[in-house]
Design a protein around this motif. Structure first.
Motif, PDB file in Angstrom:
ATOM      1  N   VAL A  99      13.705 -10.684  -2.218  1.00  0.00           N
ATOM      2  CA  VAL A  99      12.871  -9.786  -1.413  1.00  0.00           C
ATOM      3  C   VAL A  99      11.601  -9.443  -2.168  1.00  0.00           C
ATOM      4  CG1 VAL A  99      12.748  -7.534  -0.291  1.00  0.00           C
ATOM      5  CG2 VAL A  99      14.886  -8.819  -0.262  1.00  0.00           C
ATOM      6  N   ILE A 100      10.447  -9.610  -1.458  1.00  0.00           N
ATOM      7  CA  ILE A 100       9.155  -9.192  -2.029  1.00  0.00           C
ATOM      8  C   ILE A 100       8.810  -7.873  -1.336  1.00  0.00           C
ATOM      9  CG2 ILE A 100       6.720  -9.772  -2.338  1.00  0.00           C
ATOM     10  CD1 ILE A 100       7.540 -12.713  -2.082  1.00  0.00           C
ATOM     11  N   PRO A 101       8.874  -6.734  -2.052  1.00  0.00           N
ATOM     12  CA  PRO A 101       8.649  -5.439  -1.401  1.00  0.00           C
ATOM     13  C   PRO A 101       7.205  -5.271  -0.921  1.00  0.00           C
ATOM     14  CG  PRO A 101       8.780  -5.188  -3.766  1.00  0.00           C
ATOM     15  CD  PRO A 101       9.118  -6.618  -3.479  1.00  0.00           C
ATOM     16  N   ALA A 102       7.024  -4.390   0.052  1.00  0.00           N
ATOM     17  CA  ALA A 102       5.691  -4.084   0.590  1.00  0.00           C
ATOM     18  C   ALA A 102       4.847  -3.387  -0.466  1.00  0.00           C
ATOM     19  CB  ALA A 102       5.828  -3.203   1.827  1.00  0.00           C
ATOM     20  N   LYS A 103       3.524  -3.551  -0.360  1.00  0.00           N
ATOM     21  CA  LYS A 103       2.584  -2.908  -1.283  1.00  0.00           C
ATOM     22  C   LYS A 103       1.800  -1.836  -0.525  1.00  0.00           C
ATOM     23  CE  LYS A 103       1.955  -6.915  -4.334  1.00  0.00           C
ATOM     24  NZ  LYS A 103       0.965  -7.859  -4.920  1.00  0.00           N
ATOM     25  N   PHE A 104       1.560  -0.715  -1.187  1.00  0.00           N
ATOM     26  CA  PHE A 104       0.833   0.409  -0.578  1.00  0.00           C
ATOM     27  C   PHE A 104      -0.445   0.686  -1.381  1.00  0.00           C
ATOM     28  CE2 PHE A 104       5.205   0.872   0.640  1.00  0.00           C
ATOM     29  CZ  PHE A 104       5.172   1.344   1.944  1.00  0.00           C
ATOM     30  N   ARG A 105      -1.431   1.281  -0.703  1.00  0.00           N
ATOM     31  CA  ARG A 105      -2.653   1.745  -1.376  1.00  0.00           C
ATOM     32  C   ARG A 105      -2.814   3.237  -1.113  1.00  0.00           C
ATOM     33  NH1 ARG A 105      -4.699  -0.701   3.308  1.00  0.00           N
ATOM     34  NH2 ARG A 105      -5.996   0.700   4.600  1.00  0.00           N
ATOM     35  N   VAL A 347      -0.754   4.120   2.208  1.00  0.00           N
ATOM     36  CA  VAL A 347      -0.973   3.305   3.407  1.00  0.00           C
ATOM     37  C   VAL A 347      -0.563   1.876   3.085  1.00  0.00           C
ATOM     38  CG1 VAL A 347      -2.678   2.533   5.102  1.00  0.00           C
ATOM     39  CG2 VAL A 347      -2.894   4.798   4.072  1.00  0.00           C
ATOM     40  N   ILE A 348       0.160   1.205   4.025  1.00  0.00           N
ATOM     41  CA  ILE A 348       0.622  -0.180   3.791  1.00  0.00           C
ATOM     42  C   ILE A 348      -0.570  -1.087   3.588  1.00  0.00           C
ATOM     43  CG2 ILE A 348       1.813  -2.161   4.799  1.00  0.00           C
ATOM     44  CD1 ILE A 348       3.612  -0.226   6.258  1.00  0.00           C
ATOM     45  N   ASP A 349      -0.556  -1.799   2.481  1.00  0.00           N
ATOM     46  CA  ASP A 349      -1.595  -2.779   2.173  1.00  0.00           C
ATOM     47  C   ASP A 349      -1.089  -4.192   2.468  1.00  0.00           C
ATOM     48  OD1 ASP A 349      -3.949  -3.874   1.327  1.00  0.00           O
ATOM     49  OD2 ASP A 349      -3.522  -3.666  -0.811  1.00  0.00           O
ATOM     50  N   THR A 350       0.167  -4.466   1.969  1.00  0.00           N
ATOM     51  CA  THR A 350       0.795  -5.782   2.230  1.00  0.00           C
ATOM     52  C   THR A 350       2.230  -5.532   2.668  1.00  0.00           C
ATOM     53  OG1 THR A 350      -0.542  -6.765   0.484  1.00  0.00           O
ATOM     54  CG2 THR A 350       1.350  -8.045   1.261  1.00  0.00           C
ATOM     55  N   PRO A 351       2.671  -6.012   3.860  1.00  0.00           N
ATOM     56  CA  PRO A 351       4.054  -5.773   4.310  1.00  0.00           C
ATOM     57  C   PRO A 351       5.057  -6.543   3.442  1.00  0.00           C
ATOM     58  CG  PRO A 351       2.947  -7.314   5.793  1.00  0.00           C
ATOM     59  CD  PRO A 351       1.889  -6.817   4.854  1.00  0.00           C
ATOM     60  N   ALA A 352       6.329  -6.102   3.488  1.00  0.00           N
ATOM     61  CA  ALA A 352       7.390  -6.769   2.727  1.00  0.00           C
ATOM     62  C   ALA A 352       7.652  -8.166   3.284  1.00  0.00           C
ATOM     63  CB  ALA A 352       8.667  -5.943   2.792  1.00  0.00           C
ATOM     64  N   ALA A 353       8.148  -9.069   2.386  1.00  0.00           N
ATOM     65  CA  ALA A 353       8.432 -10.460   2.768  1.00  0.00           C
ATOM     66  C   ALA A 353       9.666 -10.937   2.007  1.00  0.00           C
ATOM     67  CB  ALA A 353       7.221 -11.348   2.460  1.00  0.00           C
ATOM     68  N   ILE A 354      10.183 -12.132   2.323  1.00  0.00           N
ATOM     69  CA  ILE A 354      11.366 -12.707   1.648  1.00  0.00           C
ATOM     70  C   ILE A 354      11.074 -14.134   1.210  1.00  0.00           C
ATOM     71  CG2 ILE A 354      13.026 -11.302   2.918  1.00  0.00           C
ATOM     72  CD1 ILE A 354      13.601 -13.724   4.672  1.00  0.00           C
ATOM     73  N   GLU A 355      11.791 -14.580   0.159  1.00  0.00           N
ATOM     74  CA  GLU A 355      11.743 -15.961  -0.332  1.00  0.00           C
ATOM     75  C   GLU A 355      13.168 -16.480  -0.440  1.00  0.00           C
ATOM     76  OE1 GLU A 355       9.727 -16.168  -4.023  1.00  0.00           O
ATOM     77  OE2 GLU A 355       7.737 -15.760  -3.193  1.00  0.00           O
ATOM     78  N   GLU A 356      13.419 -17.714  -0.012  1.00  0.00           N
ATOM     79  CA  GLU A 356      14.739 -18.329  -0.075  1.00  0.00           C
ATOM     80  C   GLU A 356      14.766 -19.421  -1.135  1.00  0.00           C
ATOM     81  OE1 GLU A 356      15.968 -19.709   3.711  1.00  0.00           O
ATOM     82  OE2 GLU A 356      16.189 -17.703   4.579  1.00  0.00           O
TER      83      GLU A 356
END
Length: 470
Positions: A99-105, A347-356
């Motif tokens: 899991v790549i967590p979301a990034k905030f600013r 504030v959300i800068d980059t939403p969370a994503a996943i890698e398999e």
């Protein structure tokens, strides 16, 4: 050599009637003793005899005693195994999810925390302070319409501060976002049975069991010993006699520890089952799953201050002359600006994503053993152990006999001194060599007789010859 024989008065009392009386008073312990004094000896004129105790004779013999019987030592040579390797799947392949967590600013927002208001003060200058409620109440009492007063207008009298209340307001500090949750792949831990050692036969040696016992062996039999005792004096021909007591000396024993066989050794043929080893493996039950969860926005509560009622005055306008005396108090309506604060929010800068990522299965090598040579036994005979024990056996029993003695009537100071000196030289007499034969001299005679295996009970001719006096 002396030409005459003598007898002491002490031993002349041990004649036949006294002996018969003493023998009748003893117990069955005298049965071993031989009494050869039933008849008086065939004596010549002038010879004297005394009844004496001839000690029993013993001889020492050796005997071999078994202390540990013959036994057998058994050694078991274990079976020999050959080792080999076998490959198994220890863990199956699966999909790994990262899991790549979301990034905030960070952003800042200015929020009003206190609205603009008015306040009655004692002066419009920098030194002005809030007017007291008493001053404002006095102004209202004097027909001053405080509610219609203009900002910057001053009145002279008492000041009453305005009333405020605090309320809470929710301010957004973090926007709504989305959290991605990954459920890892599920595995089931199982065991795979692998034969690591074949079945075989094993010879189990059970050693013999021994126990230690104690055996009581007689090394010297019981015996009866005559000793002088105290009691009434028997009168025979105006001579005094002595009482003789037969003392039973118990047998002597020796305790020998012996090791005896309790249970003989045995060899048991035991079936040794094959050995199987449980190898843990992981079986994939379900692959990884992805679940998106909405994270609600976050708010922060801040406190707002609101005016409830205005201050009241009972003063006249500062520019209006009125009746009465000026008190020196003054109130002025002053404007208080609104207050703001900066609030930080994410504030959300980059939403969370996943890698398999695909994970390959894992193989494992294990060692197994196969029977090469069966177990065998080796037997060794252990000889028996013996111990040599000395035993004292009786050759002849103690007996009473009549023996020739030195008569007291012919015992002069010269012969008595020679006897005392001979006893002193033998190391059994410590008294004076004065020719007076008393209890000390006779005690030394008896000690010398016992030390040399002579008959006791009187000063016999055998004793005099052994002392070298005759």
């Amino acid at each position: 050599m002396f030409t005459k024989t003598f007898a002491s008065a002490a031993v002349l009392a041990l004649l036949l009637p006294a002996t018969q009386t003493m023998a009748a008073s003893h117990s069955e312990e005298e049965k071993d003793r031989i009494d050869a004094t039933d008849t008086l000896p065939d004596a010549k004129p002038g010879e004297c005899y005394a009844k004496v105790i001839v000690p029993a004779e013993y001889e020492t013999k050796t005997e071999q005693v078994l202390i540990k019987p013959e036994s057998e030592k058994v050694e078991v040579k274990p079976a020999v195994f050959d080792e080999a390797e076998k490959s198994i799947i220890a863990k199956e392949g699966f999909t790994k999810v990262k899991v790549i967590p979301a990034k905030f600013r960070e952003e800042f927002e200015e929020v009003e925390v206190a609205k603009a208001s008015t306040e009655w003060v004692t002066s419009l200058g920098k030194k002005g302070i809030p007017a007291s409620p008493a001053l404002l109440a006095a102004a209202k009492t004097n027909s001053i319409d405080i509610s219609s007063a203009a900002i910057g207008e001053c009145f002279k009298e008492y000041y009453v501060p305005a009333k405020y209340e605090k309320t809470e307001k929710e301010v957004l500090v973090k926007e709504e976002s989305e959290e991605i949750k990954v459920a890892a792949a599920q595995f089931e831990e199982t065991e795979e049975t692998v034969v690591v050692k074949q079945a075989s036969k094993k010879k189990v040696y059970k050693p013999a069991e021994y126990e230690t016992i104690e055996e009581k062996i007689e090394i010297e039999p019981a015996k009866a010993v005559w000793k002088k005792g105290d009691g009434p004096i028997t009168k025979i021909d105006n001579s005094t006699g002595e009482i003789m007591c037969l003392i039973q000396v118990p047998a002597k024993y020796k305790i020998i520890k012996k090791t005896v066989l309790k249970t003989p050794s045995t060899i048991d043929l035991v079936e040794v089952p094959e050995e199987a080893k449980g190898v843990k493996v992981s079986k994939l039950v379900s692959d990884a799953t992805i679940d998106k969860v909405k994270i609600p926005a976050e708010y922060k509560k801040i406190t707002l201050t609101n005016k409830v009622s205005d201050a009241s005055f009972t003063w006249r306008g500062a520019a209006v002359d009125g009746e009465g005396t000026y008190t020196g108090n003054q109130i002025c309506l002053k404007e208080i600006p609104a207050q703001f604060t900066k609030v930080k929010k994410l504030v959300i800068d980059t939403p969370a994503a996943i890698e398999e990522e695909k994970v390959e299965p894992v193989a494992k090598l294990i060692k197994v053993s196969n029977v090469a040579t069966e177990a065998e036994e080796i037997r060794t005979t252990i000889p028996a152990e013996y111990n040599t024990v000395e035993k004292r056996a009786k050759v002849s029993s103690e007996r009473l006999e009549w023996r020739r003695v030195l008569c007291k009537t012919n015992m002069g100071p010269d012969i008595n001194k020679r006897i005392q000196q001979a006893l002193k030289d033998a190391g059994v007499y410590t008294g004076a060599v004065d020719g007076n034969v008393g209890r000390g001299t006779m005690s030394a005679v008896e000690r010398f007789q016992k030390d040399n295996g002579l008959a006791t009970g009187g000063l016999t001719i055998d004793t005099l010859e052994k002392l070298g006096v005759m």
